[in-house]
Design an enzyme around this catalytic site. Structure first.
Site, PDB file in Angstrom:
ATOM      1  N   HIS A 158       0.821  -1.218   0.000  1.00  0.00           N
ATOM      2  CA  HIS A 158       0.000   0.000   0.000  1.00  0.00           C
ATOM      3  C   HIS A 158       0.861   1.278   0.000  1.00  0.00           C
ATOM      4  O   HIS A 158       0.425   2.326   0.478  1.00  0.00           O
ATOM      5  CB  HIS A 158      -0.953   0.032   1.201  1.00  0.00           C
ATOM      6  CG  HIS A 158      -1.734  -1.217   1.390  1.00  0.00           C
ATOM      7  ND1 HIS A 158      -2.864  -1.507   0.653  1.00  0.00           N
ATOM      8  CD2 HIS A 158      -1.534  -2.277   2.218  1.00  0.00           C
ATOM      9  CE1 HIS A 158      -3.342  -2.675   1.032  1.00  0.00           C
ATOM     10  NE2 HIS A 158      -2.552  -3.169   1.964  1.00  0.00           N
ATOM     11  N   SER A 279      14.518  20.456 -17.077  1.00  0.00           N
ATOM     12  CA  SER A 279      13.407  21.359 -17.372  1.00  0.00           C
ATOM     13  C   SER A 279      13.872  22.492 -18.276  1.00  0.00           C
ATOM     14  O   SER A 279      15.016  22.928 -18.216  1.00  0.00           O
ATOM     15  CB  SER A 279      12.855  21.926 -16.062  1.00  0.00           C
ATOM     16  OG  SER A 279      11.996  23.014 -16.303  1.00  0.00           O
TER      17      SER A 279
END
Length: 493
Positions: A158, A279
């Site tokens: 999880h 970026s």
């Protein structure tokens, strides 16, 4: 000017460029052009052996096909005036050797069995190439597992800290998944490698052909049986795309973890700059772009499979032109899956794993609590559920110490674990991630000795798989050499 020789008898008038482009499969047919050449050679050799074509005509055709084999298929064969590469190559042969000889090659076959054969030849090549790439990836994972058999890290369920494991254990989990992908593809290969040639349009032919000979010359293991199924069956393509979809699902899961692990929050791995981008505006960024694109291409492959299934599901027996629209999806799925496996292998091989950071996180979130509960069962005789409740209550208090465990024992079970001999030292050892990993000494577990055994087993399985790939490649290569040799004898070389 080249023209479509197939239309001359039944149909009149030229097609518009728009219609010719709409009907043409040339864009997808580039991938099967070389296969079509082999099919032409094998069919010619069979026609000659069965005395269905004269020696003089066979000699001219063999020489022309050999020139294409040596020099490449002429670009004119890919002109969209021809509906497909099969007609294009036939048109070039007729242009070179004349219709009297060139017009005889299509005796006792149809484009239906011709294209089905070409597709199977190309798909089997692609499967072997992907299996080879999978083997390389699996080899990288096994090698890294050897290096990191003692590298303790947190395991997750999880996305929460669950129990400590090792990086080797984690990597071998993916190796076994990719091994099963190899099994599926290898098994699919057996059904791919069956020859439809000789099925003709769908009802076979009245000429005394020898399907076994063409099967052998093209390196097929078996014949496709029923001639109607042989030309219209595309389950081999669906099965291949299905196996690749499952494979890319595992690839996507792995990429998801690499993306998470490389983040500033986790810092388990540093991916090589080659596989990253930055970026356009933020100069500090190092983005795991290859992993992200690969994760996206898992959807591309699944989409190709779905599109192929939808194409086939409503078609009656036998051949329908709709099947032409399946082929681009097949090549698209194969292309993206193949490229992804090759890039993933390099990305993993060059990655730097942060052992210290993994160890630091390995006991976070009370991830060693299960081992303490197991210790209370093994050494102090508690039922597991009682031990589970006691440790859970101690966790709820915010720390696991002798005092909190003792208090939880009284509260949850009315017992004193101090009286049973539990000590702070025993709790400390039970909560040590390395001790926890070492205790998981059963087959499939992360203990170092078990991992060493698993590495030996996985290495043997990989070696067997590689031997199978080599054997299949050798069979195909030997068939090609025999086929070319026959053509040279027929051409009088």
């Amino acid at each position: 000017m080249r023209h479509d020789q197939i239309r001359e008898g039944r149909l009149s008038g030229d097609r518009s460029t728009q219609i010719a482009h709409y009907l043409s499969s040339m864009e997808a047919d580039h991938k099967i052009a070389s296969a079509d050449l082999f099919v032409d050679m094998a069919h010619l050799a069979m026609l000659s052996r069965q005395e269905l074509i004269g020696d003089d005509h066979a000699k001219l055709l063999a020489a022309a096909l050999l020139r294409m084999y040596t020099d490449g298929i002429p670009k004119e064969a890919f002109d969209e005036r021809f509906e497909d590469i099969h007609a294009g190559i036939e048109g070039e042969l007729i242009a070179e050797v004349g219709k009297e000889a060139g017009g005889r090659l299509h005796l006792a076959r149809s484009r239906n069995d011709e294209v089905a054969t070409c597709l199977r030849i190309r798909v089997r090549e692609d499967i072997l190439r992907i299996l080879t790439s999978l083997s390389s990836l699996r080899g990288v994972l096994i090698h890294l597992a050897e290096e990191h058999s003692g590298t303790v890290m947190p395991g997750f369920t999880h996305l929460q800290h669950a129990q400590p494991t090792t990086l080797a254990h984690h990597l071998l989990a993916y190796e076994e998944a990719f091994s099963r992908d190899a099994e599926r593809l290898s098994d699919a290969y057996r059904r791919v490698n069956r020859s439809p040639l000789g099925a003709a349009a769908f009802a076979s032919t009245g000429f005394p052909i020898d399907r076994d000979l063409t099967k052998k010359l093209l390196g097929f293991d078996e014949l496709s049986g029923n001639s109607m199924d042989a030309v219209s069956g595309r389950d081999f393509a669906l099965e291949t795309l299905s196996a690749l979809t499952v494979m890319m699902t595992a690839v996507s899961r792995f990429c998801e973890e690499l993306i998470l692990w490389s983040s500033a929050f986790v810092r388990f791995v540093d991916l090589d700059d080659m596989y990253c981008s930055t970026s356009s505006i933020m100069p500090q960024k190092k983005n795991p772009d290859c992993a992200e694109i690969m994760r996206g291409h898992a959807g591309t492959v699944a989409g190709a499979f779905q599109a192929a299934v939808i194409c086939v599901k409503g078609l009656p027996m036998s051949y329908n032109r709709d099947l032409q629209t399946l082929t681009p999806h097949l090549w698209n799925g194969i292309s993206h899956a193949s490229a992804s496996i090759e890039i993933l292998s390099g990305m993993i091989q060059t990655a730097l794993f942060n052992r210290e950071r993994m160890l630091e996180e390995s006991d976070k979130g009370f991830s060693t609590a299960t081992e303490l509960a197991d210790t209370l069962v093994r050494e102090y005789g508690l039922p597991f559920r009682t031990a589970h409740n006691i440790v859970g209550r101690a966790v709820r208090s915010g720390e696991i110490t002798l005092a909190t465990v003792e208090e939880a024992g009284h509260e949850m079970a009315g017992i004193s674990l101090l009286e049973k001999g539990l000590t702070e030292e025993r709790i400390r050892r039970a909560l040590d991630p390395s001790e926890v990993v070492a205790a998981k000494n059963v087959p499939g577990g992360p203990a170092e000795g078990v991992i060493r055994d698993a590495i030996r087993l996985r290495s043997r399985v990989l070696a067997d798989d590689n031997e199978m790939i080599i054997m299949r490649e050798r069979t195909i290569k030997m068939a090609e050499e025999e086929l070319v040799s026959m053509m040279r004898r027929m051409a009088g070389e």
